[in-house]
Design an enzyme around this catalytic site. Structure first.
Site, PDB file in Angstrom:
ATOM      1  N   GLU A 113     -16.145  13.739  49.384  1.00  0.00           N
ATOM      2  CA  GLU A 113     -16.999  14.779  48.827  1.00  0.00           C
ATOM      3  C   GLU A 113     -18.456  14.354  48.765  1.00  0.00           C
ATOM      4  O   GLU A 113     -18.760  13.170  48.616  1.00  0.00           O
ATOM      5  CB  GLU A 113     -16.513  15.222  47.450  1.00  0.00           C
ATOM      6  N   ARG A 124     -25.396  17.241  38.717  1.00  0.00           N
ATOM      7  CA  ARG A 124     -25.030  17.416  40.123  1.00  0.00           C
ATOM      8  C   ARG A 124     -24.733  18.867  40.479  1.00  0.00           C
ATOM      9  O   ARG A 124     -24.678  19.224  41.649  1.00  0.00           O
ATOM     10  CB  ARG A 124     -23.801  16.563  40.463  1.00  0.00           C
ATOM     11  N   ARG A 128     -20.579  21.546  46.538  1.00  0.00           N
ATOM     12  CA  ARG A 128     -20.176  20.343  47.263  1.00  0.00           C
ATOM     13  C   ARG A 128     -19.856  20.681  48.714  1.00  0.00           C
ATOM     14  O   ARG A 128     -19.472  21.794  49.043  1.00  0.00           O
ATOM     15  CB  ARG A 128     -18.896  19.729  46.671  1.00  0.00           C
ATOM     16  N   HIS A 143     -17.431  24.514  42.362  1.00  0.00           N
ATOM     17  CA  HIS A 143     -16.720  23.288  41.961  1.00  0.00           C
ATOM     18  C   HIS A 143     -15.234  23.365  42.234  1.00  0.00           C
ATOM     19  O   HIS A 143     -14.396  23.254  41.340  1.00  0.00           O
ATOM     20  CB  HIS A 143     -16.991  22.957  40.491  1.00  0.00           C
TER      21      HIS A 143
END
Length: 153
Positions: A113, A124, A128, A143
Protein backbone atom coordinates in the site's frame (compact mmCIF):
# COMPACT_ATOMS: atom_id res chain seq x y z
CA UNK A 1 -21.19 30.79 10.43
CA UNK A 2 -18.30 30.06 12.80
CA UNK A 3 -14.73 29.51 11.67
CA UNK A 4 -14.89 25.85 12.78
CA UNK A 5 -18.02 25.30 10.77
CA UNK A 6 -16.49 26.93 7.67
CA UNK A 7 -13.37 24.78 8.07
CA UNK A 8 -15.48 21.62 8.30
CA UNK A 9 -17.42 22.59 5.17
CA UNK A 10 -14.20 23.33 3.29
CA UNK A 11 -12.66 19.99 4.32
CA UNK A 12 -15.87 18.21 3.39
CA UNK A 13 -15.79 19.86 -0.04
CA UNK A 14 -12.16 18.78 -0.52
CA UNK A 15 -13.05 15.19 0.33
CA UNK A 16 -16.23 15.11 -1.73
CA UNK A 17 -14.74 16.56 -4.92
CA UNK A 18 -12.73 13.40 -5.83
CA UNK A 19 -15.66 11.23 -4.75
CA UNK A 20 -18.01 13.10 -7.03
CA UNK A 21 -15.48 12.91 -9.86
CA UNK A 22 -15.27 9.12 -9.58
CA UNK A 23 -19.05 8.91 -9.22
CA UNK A 24 -19.31 10.84 -12.47
CA UNK A 25 -17.03 8.26 -14.06
CA UNK A 26 -19.35 5.52 -12.82
CA UNK A 27 -22.31 7.21 -14.47
CA UNK A 28 -20.38 7.17 -17.75
CA UNK A 29 -19.44 3.52 -17.32
CA UNK A 30 -15.81 4.37 -16.62
CA UNK A 31 -15.63 3.50 -12.95
CA UNK A 32 -17.43 3.22 -9.65
CA UNK A 33 -16.85 2.64 -6.04
CA UNK A 34 -16.11 -1.06 -6.67
CA UNK A 35 -16.08 -3.14 -3.46
CA UNK A 36 -19.40 -3.97 -1.81
CA UNK A 37 -22.64 -3.18 -3.52
CA UNK A 38 -24.58 -0.23 -2.21
CA UNK A 39 -28.17 -0.07 -1.03
CA UNK A 40 -29.41 -0.83 -4.54
CA UNK A 41 -27.66 -4.19 -4.56
CA UNK A 42 -25.05 -5.57 -6.93
CA UNK A 43 -25.02 -4.40 -10.51
CA UNK A 44 -23.73 -6.01 -13.65
CA UNK A 45 -20.50 -4.65 -15.08
CA UNK A 46 -21.10 -1.86 -17.60
CA UNK A 47 -20.21 -2.24 -21.25
CA UNK A 48 -16.48 -1.88 -21.80
CA UNK A 49 -15.65 -2.47 -18.14
CA UNK A 50 -14.06 -5.79 -17.30
CA UNK A 51 -14.29 -7.59 -14.00
CA UNK A 52 -11.10 -8.33 -12.12
CA UNK A 53 -9.56 -11.66 -13.03
CA UNK A 54 -9.26 -12.48 -9.33
CA UNK A 55 -10.93 -15.28 -7.43
CA UNK A 56 -14.56 -15.14 -6.34
CA UNK A 57 -13.46 -14.24 -2.80
CA UNK A 58 -13.14 -10.61 -3.93
CA UNK A 59 -16.59 -9.15 -3.27
CA UNK A 60 -18.32 -7.46 -6.20
CA UNK A 61 -16.94 -6.39 -9.53
CA UNK A 62 -13.96 -4.07 -9.50
CA UNK A 63 -14.39 -1.47 -12.19
CA UNK A 64 -11.47 -0.20 -14.25
CA UNK A 65 -10.60 3.47 -14.65
CA UNK A 66 -7.74 5.11 -16.54
CA UNK A 67 -4.97 6.55 -14.37
CA UNK A 68 -5.57 9.91 -16.04
CA UNK A 69 -9.03 10.07 -14.41
CA UNK A 70 -7.63 9.85 -10.87
CA UNK A 71 -6.83 12.89 -8.73
CA UNK A 72 -3.44 14.50 -9.46
CA UNK A 73 -2.09 13.25 -6.10
CA UNK A 74 -2.94 9.65 -7.05
CA UNK A 75 -1.24 10.07 -10.42
CA UNK A 76 1.90 11.33 -8.64
CA UNK A 77 1.80 8.34 -6.27
CA UNK A 78 1.55 5.96 -9.25
CA UNK A 79 4.62 7.62 -10.81
CA UNK A 80 6.54 7.24 -7.52
CA UNK A 81 5.62 3.54 -7.40
CA UNK A 82 6.83 3.06 -10.99
CA UNK A 83 10.09 4.84 -10.14
CA UNK A 84 10.61 2.86 -6.93
CA UNK A 85 10.34 5.95 -4.69
CA UNK A 86 11.32 7.88 -2.75
CA UNK A 87 8.08 7.69 -0.80
CA UNK A 88 7.01 10.49 1.52
CA UNK A 89 5.29 8.34 4.17
CA UNK A 90 6.94 5.80 6.46
CA UNK A 91 4.20 3.23 5.86
CA UNK A 92 4.43 3.43 2.05
CA UNK A 93 5.41 0.07 0.60
CA UNK A 94 4.20 -1.95 3.59
CA UNK A 95 2.12 -5.08 3.14
CA UNK A 96 -1.58 -4.61 2.52
CA UNK A 97 -3.39 -7.58 4.07
CA UNK A 98 -6.66 -7.37 2.09
CA UNK A 99 -8.52 -8.28 5.29
CA UNK A 100 -11.70 -6.74 3.88
CA UNK A 101 -11.42 -9.15 0.91
CA UNK A 102 -12.35 -6.48 -1.58
CA UNK A 103 -9.41 -7.26 -3.85
CA UNK A 104 -8.78 -10.60 -5.56
CA UNK A 105 -7.50 -13.19 -3.07
CA UNK A 106 -3.72 -13.55 -3.18
CA UNK A 107 -1.10 -14.87 -0.76
CA UNK A 108 -0.07 -12.66 2.14
CA UNK A 109 2.56 -10.14 1.04
CA UNK A 110 1.27 -9.93 -2.53
CA UNK A 111 -0.16 -6.42 -2.13
CA UNK A 112 1.67 -3.25 -1.00
CA UNK A 113 0.00 0.00 0.00
CA UNK A 114 0.99 3.58 -0.76
CA UNK A 115 -0.47 6.82 0.55
CA UNK A 116 -2.20 9.26 -1.77
CA UNK A 117 -1.99 12.66 -0.04
CA UNK A 118 -5.32 14.31 0.71
CA UNK A 119 -5.23 18.11 0.51
CA UNK A 120 -6.29 19.68 3.80
CA UNK A 121 -5.89 16.47 5.79
CA UNK A 122 -3.77 16.64 8.92
CA UNK A 123 -2.79 12.96 8.60
CA UNK A 124 -2.34 10.39 5.82
CA UNK A 125 -5.98 10.67 4.87
CA UNK A 126 -8.12 7.88 3.43
CA UNK A 127 -6.76 7.62 -0.10
CA UNK A 128 -4.38 4.81 -1.10
CA UNK A 129 -2.94 3.01 -4.08
CA UNK A 130 -2.58 -0.74 -3.63
CA UNK A 131 0.01 -2.38 -5.86
CA UNK A 132 0.04 -6.09 -6.63
CA UNK A 133 3.18 -8.06 -7.48
CA UNK A 134 1.70 -8.78 -10.92
CA UNK A 135 1.75 -5.07 -11.76
CA UNK A 136 -1.91 -4.37 -11.10
CA UNK A 137 -2.84 -1.15 -9.30
CA UNK A 138 -5.97 -0.35 -7.31
CA UNK A 139 -7.13 3.00 -5.95
CA UNK A 140 -9.31 3.61 -2.90
CA UNK A 141 -10.52 7.00 -1.79
CA UNK A 142 -12.40 5.71 1.25
CA UNK A 143 -9.78 3.72 3.18
CA UNK A 144 -10.40 0.28 1.66
CA UNK A 145 -14.22 0.34 1.59
CA UNK A 146 -14.18 0.37 -2.22
CA UNK A 147 -11.65 0.09 -5.01
CA UNK A 148 -11.24 0.75 -8.70
CA UNK A 149 -8.60 -0.97 -10.79
CA UNK A 150 -6.27 1.52 -12.45
CA UNK A 151 -5.39 1.05 -16.11
CA UNK A 152 -2.66 2.79 -18.08
CA UNK A 153 0.33 4.71 -16.77
Amino acid sequence: MTLGRRLRRTLLALVLAPLLALTGLAACGGGSSGGDAGASGPSAPRTGVRQSSGTPKARGAIREVPASSLPAEAQRTLKLIAAGGPFPYRKDGTTFGNRERRLPAEPNGYYREYTVPTPGSGDRGARRVIAGKGGERYYTQDHYRSFVRVTGG
